[in-house]
Structure formats: structure tokens, C-alpha cells
Design a protein around this motif. Structure first.
Motif, mmCIF file in Angstrom:
data_model
loop_
_atom_site.group_PDB
_atom_site.id
_atom_site.type_symbol
_atom_site.label_atom_id
_atom_site.label_comp_id
_atom_site.label_asym_id
_atom_site.label_seq_id
_atom_site.Cartn_x
_atom_site.Cartn_y
_atom_site.Cartn_z
ATOM 1 N N ALA A 1 -3.195 6.435 -4.666
ATOM 2 C CA ALA A 1 -1.826 6.713 -4.216
ATOM 3 C C ALA A 1 -1.738 6.488 -2.713
ATOM 4 O O ALA A 1 -2.751 6.379 -2.024
ATOM 5 C CB ALA A 1 -1.427 8.147 -4.545
ATOM 6 N N TYR A 2 -0.526 6.462 -2.217
ATOM 7 C CA TYR A 2 -0.260 6.338 -0.788
ATOM 8 C C TYR A 2 -0.981 7.467 -0.046
ATOM 9 O O TYR A 2 -0.926 8.629 -0.448
ATOM 10 C CB TYR A 2 1.243 6.428 -0.540
ATOM 11 C CG TYR A 2 1.608 6.488 0.915
ATOM 12 C CD1 TYR A 2 1.618 5.342 1.682
ATOM 13 C CD2 TYR A 2 1.932 7.698 1.518
ATOM 14 C CE1 TYR A 2 1.944 5.390 3.029
ATOM 15 C CE2 TYR A 2 2.260 7.748 2.859
ATOM 16 C CZ TYR A 2 2.261 6.596 3.610
ATOM 17 O OH TYR A 2 2.574 6.641 4.938
ATOM 18 N N VAL B 1 -4.126 4.798 6.378
ATOM 19 C CA VAL B 1 -3.028 4.875 5.416
ATOM 20 C C VAL B 1 -2.422 3.505 5.153
ATOM 21 O O VAL B 1 -2.407 3.031 4.023
ATOM 22 C CB VAL B 1 -1.949 5.881 5.894
ATOM 23 C CG1 VAL B 1 -0.766 5.895 4.946
ATOM 24 C CG2 VAL B 1 -2.553 7.273 6.004
ATOM 25 N N TYR B 2 -1.916 2.852 6.171
ATOM 26 C CA TYR B 2 -1.290 1.539 5.994
ATOM 27 C C TYR B 2 -2.227 0.387 6.320
ATOM 28 O O TYR B 2 -2.571 -0.428 5.491
ATOM 29 C CB TYR B 2 -0.084 1.378 6.942
ATOM 30 C CG TYR B 2 1.216 1.932 6.457
ATOM 31 C CD1 TYR B 2 1.877 1.392 5.364
ATOM 32 C CD2 TYR B 2 1.807 2.994 7.118
ATOM 33 C CE1 TYR B 2 3.086 1.889 4.951
ATOM 34 C CE2 TYR B 2 3.020 3.504 6.698
ATOM 35 C CZ TYR B 2 3.649 2.956 5.620
ATOM 36 O OH TYR B 2 4.846 3.452 5.209
ATOM 37 N N VAL C 1 0.824 -1.200 0.000
ATOM 38 C CA VAL C 1 0.000 0.000 0.000
ATOM 39 C C VAL C 1 0.867 1.263 0.000
ATOM 40 O O VAL C 1 0.384 2.352 0.284
ATOM 41 C CB VAL C 1 -0.970 0.017 1.211
ATOM 42 C CG1 VAL C 1 -1.911 -1.169 1.143
ATOM 43 C CG2 VAL C 1 -0.227 0.052 2.525
ATOM 44 N N TYR C 2 2.135 1.094 -0.357
ATOM 45 C CA TYR C 2 3.078 2.212 -0.291
ATOM 46 C C TYR C 2 3.626 2.629 -1.649
ATOM 47 O O TYR C 2 3.742 3.809 -1.931
ATOM 48 C CB TYR C 2 4.223 1.832 0.648
ATOM 49 C CG TYR C 2 5.223 2.940 0.873
ATOM 50 C CD1 TYR C 2 4.845 4.128 1.477
ATOM 51 C CD2 TYR C 2 6.551 2.799 0.497
ATOM 52 C CE1 TYR C 2 5.754 5.143 1.689
ATOM 53 C CE2 TYR C 2 7.465 3.807 0.710
ATOM 54 C CZ TYR C 2 7.061 4.976 1.305
ATOM 55 O OH TYR C 2 7.961 5.986 1.511
ATOM 56 N N ARG C 3 3.990 1.688 -2.488
ATOM 57 C CA ARG C 3 4.613 1.986 -3.776
ATOM 58 C C ARG C 3 3.872 1.301 -4.910
ATOM 59 O O ARG C 3 3.372 0.205 -4.750
ATOM 60 C CB ARG C 3 6.050 1.461 -3.813
ATOM 61 C CG ARG C 3 6.985 2.100 -2.867
ATOM 62 C CD ARG C 3 8.357 1.481 -3.055
ATOM 63 N NE ARG C 3 9.329 2.161 -2.238
ATOM 64 C CZ ARG C 3 10.562 1.737 -2.065
ATOM 65 N NH1 ARG C 3 10.977 0.643 -2.649
ATOM 66 N NH2 ARG C 3 11.395 2.399 -1.298
ATOM 67 N N LYS C 4 3.888 1.938 -6.055
ATOM 68 C CA LYS C 4 3.308 1.294 -7.241
ATOM 69 C C LYS C 4 4.239 0.209 -7.773
ATOM 70 O O LYS C 4 3.812 -0.713 -8.428
ATOM 71 C CB LYS C 4 3.015 2.329 -8.316
ATOM 72 C CG LYS C 4 1.861 3.242 -7.942
ATOM 73 C CD LYS C 4 1.373 4.029 -9.122
ATOM 74 C CE LYS C 4 0.271 4.964 -8.721
ATOM 75 N NZ LYS C 4 -1.038 4.390 -8.707
ATOM 76 N N GLY D 1 -0.311 -5.837 -5.019
ATOM 77 C CA GLY D 1 -0.297 -4.385 -5.187
ATOM 78 C C GLY D 1 -1.645 -3.804 -5.569
ATOM 79 O O GLY D 1 -1.740 -2.641 -5.930
ATOM 80 N N GLY D 2 -2.702 -4.587 -5.470
ATOM 81 C CA GLY D 2 -4.004 -4.149 -5.929
ATOM 82 C C GLY D 2 -4.820 -3.326 -4.949
ATOM 83 O O GLY D 2 -5.968 -3.012 -5.229
ATOM 84 N N PHE D 3 -4.236 -2.937 -3.811
ATOM 85 C CA PHE D 3 -5.017 -2.220 -2.809
ATOM 86 C C PHE D 3 -4.410 -0.868 -2.444
ATOM 87 O O PHE D 3 -4.816 -0.260 -1.462
ATOM 88 C CB PHE D 3 -5.219 -3.096 -1.566
ATOM 89 C CG PHE D 3 -6.128 -4.248 -1.856
ATOM 90 C CD1 PHE D 3 -7.487 -4.123 -1.718
ATOM 91 C CD2 PHE D 3 -5.616 -5.438 -2.337
ATOM 92 C CE1 PHE D 3 -8.334 -5.168 -2.030
ATOM 93 C CE2 PHE D 3 -6.447 -6.503 -2.642
ATOM 94 C CZ PHE D 3 -7.817 -6.367 -2.494
#
Length: 128
Positions: free
Chosen positions: A57-58, A83-84, A14-17, A51-53
């Protein structure tokens, strides 16, 4: 069991693409941890990230995050930050619903704290 083949690591990014860059960061942390435990380090290629969630953006709320935060608060009395941990829980619940884990698997969700951050997103939950 950490002794032997090393830990299996699966996560919700949930931080980087860029999942590959995130996997490298996680690998570095996992290697330090397994060294302290005198256990084998996982191979960076074996780290499984969903990475689907991330959403847009962050730090930007998503509907899945809102639903997960509300569900866990109502059902378990546990506050998740938006956020996280809220997005991570949304991913974890999505994986469970998709049948990723069997009933016999032991799976650990790591709540990293930050529930006080929930109050900075009051408008996201006010109407709910």
C-alpha cells in the motif's frame, strides 16, 4: 519535443491501486502544463503507468524501495524518500533492467523531493 504531437508520459504509480484513476489525475496536470506551453495535451489513453511497484500500500516500505534508496544514495549521493521517490526509482530501475528504454532514448526521472521523509523510516534502513 512538446511542439507537435504532445509529450509522451510514462510513470510509476506508487499511490493508487487503480491505474486508470491515477492516469486521469496525471492527465489533468499534464493538460494544465501543456496549455501553459501552448502545446498539445496528451490523450489520457496514452499515459503509460506501471503499477507494479506500489507494494502492499501507499507509504508502506517494500524491499525494492529499500534497495533503490540504498543504491542511489551509495552511487549518486542522492537521498530519495521511501514513500514516493524511492518506490518510483525502484520501478524506474526495474524498467531499465527489463530493457524498456534503449540507449538512445532520452528519459527523465523526476525527483519530487521529500528526502527528509527518509528519517521517519530509520528502522527500515538501520540494519542495512
Amino acid at each position: 519535443q512538446l511542439r507537435g504531437a504532445g509529450p509522451a508520459i510514462a510513470g510509476i504509480n506508487v499511490y493508487r491501486k487503480d491505474n486508470a484513476a491515477m492516469a486521469e489525475s496525471i492527465h489533468a496536470l499534464a493538460s494544465k502544463t501543456t496549455a501553459l506551453l501552448e502545446a498539445p495535451s496528451p490523450d489520457v489513453g496514452s499515459i503509460d503507468l506501471d503499477g507494479g511497484f506500489l507494494g502492499e500500500a501507499y507509504g508502506l516500505p517494500s524491499q525494492e524501495m529499500r534497495d533503490a534508496v540504498e543504491l542511489v544514495a551509495r552511487m549518486e549521493g542522492v537521498l530519495l524518500d521511501p514513500v514516493y521517490t524511492g518506490k518510483s526509482m525502484a520501478g524506474f530501475l526495474g524498467q531499465i533492467m527489463a530493457g524498456r528504454y534503449t540507449e538512445k532514448e532520452a528519459v527523465v526521472f523526476l525527483h519530487t523531493g521529500g528526502s527528509s521523509g527518509l528519517f521517519a523510516y530509520e528502522e527500515e534502513f538501520a540494519a542495512r
